[in-house]
Design a protein around this motif. Structure first.
Motif, PDB file in Angstrom:
ATOM      1  N   SER A  35       0.837  -1.200   0.000  1.00  0.00           N
ATOM      2  CA  SER A  35       0.000   0.000   0.000  1.00  0.00           C
ATOM      3  C   SER A  35       0.875   1.255   0.000  1.00  0.00           C
ATOM      4  O   SER A  35       0.519   2.265  -0.607  1.00  0.00           O
ATOM      5  CB  SER A  35      -0.970   0.006   1.178  1.00  0.00           C
ATOM      6  N   GLU A  36       2.010   1.171   0.667  1.00  0.00           N
ATOM      7  CA  GLU A  36       2.953   2.289   0.681  1.00  0.00           C
ATOM      8  C   GLU A  36       3.510   2.545  -0.728  1.00  0.00           C
ATOM      9  O   GLU A  36       3.600   3.688  -1.183  1.00  0.00           O
ATOM     10  CB  GLU A  36       4.095   1.976   1.646  1.00  0.00           C
ATOM     11  N   LEU A  37       3.870   1.482  -1.430  1.00  0.00           N
ATOM     12  CA  LEU A  37       4.351   1.611  -2.810  1.00  0.00           C
ATOM     13  C   LEU A  37       3.269   2.181  -3.716  1.00  0.00           C
ATOM     14  O   LEU A  37       3.530   3.041  -4.555  1.00  0.00           O
ATOM     15  CB  LEU A  37       4.817   0.257  -3.343  1.00  0.00           C
ATOM     16  N   LYS A  38       2.042   1.706  -3.550  1.00  0.00           N
ATOM     17  CA  LYS A  38       0.936   2.206  -4.369  1.00  0.00           C
ATOM     18  C   LYS A  38       0.709   3.686  -4.108  1.00  0.00           C
ATOM     19  O   LYS A  38       0.523   4.472  -5.034  1.00  0.00           O
ATOM     20  CB  LYS A  38      -0.344   1.414  -4.105  1.00  0.00           C
ATOM     21  N   ALA A  39       0.736   4.088  -2.835  1.00  0.00           N
ATOM     22  CA  ALA A  39       0.546   5.494  -2.494  1.00  0.00           C
ATOM     23  C   ALA A  39       1.660   6.341  -3.102  1.00  0.00           C
ATOM     24  O   ALA A  39       1.409   7.432  -3.630  1.00  0.00           O
ATOM     25  CB  ALA A  39       0.525   5.671  -0.971  1.00  0.00           C
ATOM     26  N   PHE A  40       2.889   5.838  -3.069  1.00  0.00           N
ATOM     27  CA  PHE A  40       4.011   6.560  -3.661  1.00  0.00           C
ATOM     28  C   PHE A  40       3.836   6.670  -5.175  1.00  0.00           C
ATOM     29  O   PHE A  40       4.004   7.736  -5.759  1.00  0.00           O
ATOM     30  CB  PHE A  40       5.330   5.854  -3.329  1.00  0.00           C
ATOM     31  N   ASP A  53      11.594  17.570  -3.204  1.00  0.00           N
ATOM     32  CA  ASP A  53      10.962  18.891  -3.278  1.00  0.00           C
ATOM     33  C   ASP A  53      10.057  19.157  -2.077  1.00  0.00           C
ATOM     34  O   ASP A  53       9.881  20.302  -1.670  1.00  0.00           O
ATOM     35  CB  ASP A  53      10.158  19.041  -4.571  1.00  0.00           C
ATOM     36  N   ALA A  54       9.483  18.082  -1.512  1.00  0.00           N
ATOM     37  CA  ALA A  54       8.615  18.230  -0.344  1.00  0.00           C
ATOM     38  C   ALA A  54       9.420  18.444   0.932  1.00  0.00           C
ATOM     39  O   ALA A  54       8.863  18.679   1.987  1.00  0.00           O
ATOM     40  CB  ALA A  54       7.713  16.997  -0.197  1.00  0.00           C
ATOM     41  N   GLY A  55      10.738  18.338   0.834  1.00  0.00           N
ATOM     42  CA  GLY A  55      11.596  18.582   1.994  1.00  0.00           C
ATOM     43  C   GLY A  55      11.792  17.364   2.872  1.00  0.00           C
ATOM     44  O   GLY A  55      11.996  17.493   4.069  1.00  0.00           O
ATOM     45  N   ILE A  56      11.746  16.183   2.284  1.00  0.00           N
ATOM     46  CA  ILE A  56      11.904  14.950   3.049  1.00  0.00           C
ATOM     47  C   ILE A  56      13.200  14.978   3.862  1.00  0.00           C
ATOM     48  O   ILE A  56      14.218  15.473   3.397  1.00  0.00           O
ATOM     49  CB  ILE A  56      11.848  13.732   2.110  1.00  0.00           C
ATOM     50  N   THR A  57      13.134  14.498   5.089  1.00  0.00           N
ATOM     51  CA  THR A  57      14.312  14.471   5.955  1.00  0.00           C
ATOM     52  C   THR A  57      14.720  13.059   6.336  1.00  0.00           C
ATOM     53  O   THR A  57      15.802  12.861   6.870  1.00  0.00           O
ATOM     54  CB  THR A  57      14.064  15.288   7.236  1.00  0.00           C
ATOM     55  N   LYS A  58      13.848  12.089   6.092  1.00  0.00           N
ATOM     56  CA  LYS A  58      14.156  10.684   6.403  1.00  0.00           C
ATOM     57  C   LYS A  58      13.833   9.834   5.192  1.00  0.00           C
ATOM     58  O   LYS A  58      12.898  10.125   4.447  1.00  0.00           O
ATOM     59  CB  LYS A  58      13.320  10.189   7.592  1.00  0.00           C
ATOM     60  N   ILE A  59      14.583   8.783   5.003  1.00  0.00           N
ATOM     61  CA  ILE A  59      14.331   7.866   3.894  1.00  0.00           C
ATOM     62  C   ILE A  59      13.069   7.074   4.193  1.00  0.00           C
ATOM     63  O   ILE A  59      12.958   6.435   5.243  1.00  0.00           O
ATOM     64  CB  ILE A  59      15.512   6.902   3.691  1.00  0.00           C
ATOM     65  N   PRO A  60      12.090   7.099   3.276  1.00  0.00           N
ATOM     66  CA  PRO A  60      10.868   6.323   3.494  1.00  0.00           C
ATOM     67  C   PRO A  60      11.167   4.828   3.596  1.00  0.00           C
ATOM     68  O   PRO A  60      12.086   4.322   2.947  1.00  0.00           O
ATOM     69  CB  PRO A  60      10.027   6.617   2.249  1.00  0.00           C
ATOM     70  N   GLN A  61      10.396   4.146   4.404  1.00  0.00           N
ATOM     71  CA  GLN A  61      10.616   2.729   4.674  1.00  0.00           C
ATOM     72  C   GLN A  61      10.558   1.883   3.406  1.00  0.00           C
ATOM     73  O   GLN A  61      11.237   0.868   3.311  1.00  0.00           O
ATOM     74  CB  GLN A  61       9.596   2.226   5.700  1.00  0.00           C
ATOM     75  N   ALA A  77       4.897  11.815  -8.319  1.00  0.00           N
ATOM     76  CA  ALA A  77       5.929  12.808  -8.062  1.00  0.00           C
ATOM     77  C   ALA A  77       7.320  12.191  -8.074  1.00  0.00           C
ATOM     78  O   ALA A  77       8.302  12.875  -8.327  1.00  0.00           O
ATOM     79  CB  ALA A  77       5.676  13.489  -6.717  1.00  0.00           C
ATOM     80  N   GLY A  78       7.398  10.905  -7.779  1.00  0.00           N
ATOM     81  CA  GLY A  78       8.695  10.234  -7.755  1.00  0.00           C
ATOM     82  C   GLY A  78       9.568  10.709  -6.609  1.00  0.00           C
ATOM     83  O   GLY A  78       9.136  11.432  -5.714  1.00  0.00           O
ATOM     84  N   VAL A  79      10.835  10.316  -6.687  1.00  0.00           N
ATOM     85  CA  VAL A  79      11.782  10.673  -5.644  1.00  0.00           C
ATOM     86  C   VAL A  79      12.011  12.182  -5.639  1.00  0.00           C
ATOM     87  O   VAL A  79      12.144  12.795  -4.588  1.00  0.00           O
ATOM     88  CB  VAL A  79      13.110   9.909  -5.836  1.00  0.00           C
ATOM     89  N   LYS A  80      12.005  12.795  -6.807  1.00  0.00           N
ATOM     90  CA  LYS A  80      12.170  14.249  -6.873  1.00  0.00           C
ATOM     91  C   LYS A  80      11.063  14.940  -6.084  1.00  0.00           C
ATOM     92  O   LYS A  80      11.306  15.936  -5.406  1.00  0.00           O
ATOM     93  CB  LYS A  80      12.185  14.739  -8.311  1.00  0.00           C
ATOM     94  N   GLY A  81       9.849  14.411  -6.164  1.00  0.00           N
ATOM     95  CA  GLY A  81       8.747  14.980  -5.405  1.00  0.00           C
ATOM     96  C   GLY A  81       8.993  14.902  -3.908  1.00  0.00           C
ATOM     97  O   GLY A  81       8.641  15.826  -3.169  1.00  0.00           O
ATOM     98  N   LEU A  82       9.599  13.798  -3.460  1.00  0.00           N
ATOM     99  CA  LEU A  82       9.926  13.674  -2.038  1.00  0.00           C
ATOM    100  C   LEU A  82      10.964  14.716  -1.637  1.00  0.00           C
ATOM    101  O   LEU A  82      10.850  15.358  -0.593  1.00  0.00           O
ATOM    102  CB  LEU A  82      10.457  12.270  -1.741  1.00  0.00           C
TER     103      LEU A  82
END
Length: 123
Positions: free
Chosen positions: A23-28, A40-48, A33-38
């Motif tokens: 479900s996490e993969l589907k939501a991603f 650009d969103a200011g991600i600070t931790k690597i998603p599980q 947006a892809g990794v660039k979207g993460l």
């Protein structure tokens, strides 16, 4: 995965034991947006979903050797205007890109100090 579009954007992953990777993969994937979207969103931790557990192996990193033989393109005689040699080099580049996606170029004529300065600039 929670991604908010606020000024202090963040991305977090539910660390509970009920984690559902599919479900996490589907939501991603649904975000498109892809990794660039993460980023650009200011991600600070690597998603599980991107964390792969280590493989239990008896080989340690120190004793495990992997050797890759990848394409090396020699440009030594590229300036000789030999059309056959030129075509061979172009074919080698095409094959390397289609097969590997990258290659090493030797005898390109770029001085080592220019390459060192380029690497310093990139860092």
């Amino acid at each position: 995965m929670v991604i908010s579009n606020t000024e202090n954007s963040e991305a977090t992953v539910d660390q509970t034991s009920n984690y559902d990777k599919m479900s996490e993969l589907k939501a991603f994937d649904d975000t498109k947006a892809g990794v660039k979207g993460l980023v650009d969103a200011g991600i600070t931790k690597i998603p599980q979903i991107f964390i792969v557990p280590p493989i239990n192996s008896t080989n340690s990193l120190d004793t495990c050797e992997t050797h890759f033989i990848f394409p090396v393109i020699d440009l030594e005689s590229i300036d000789e205007m030999d059309l056959i040699k030129h075509k061979e080099i172009v074919d080698k580049v095409r094959d390397a890109l289609e097969t590997w996606g990258f290659f090493q170029v030797v005898n390109h004529g770029i001085p080592i100090f220019v390459l060192d300065e380029m690497l310093r600039g990139v860092r």
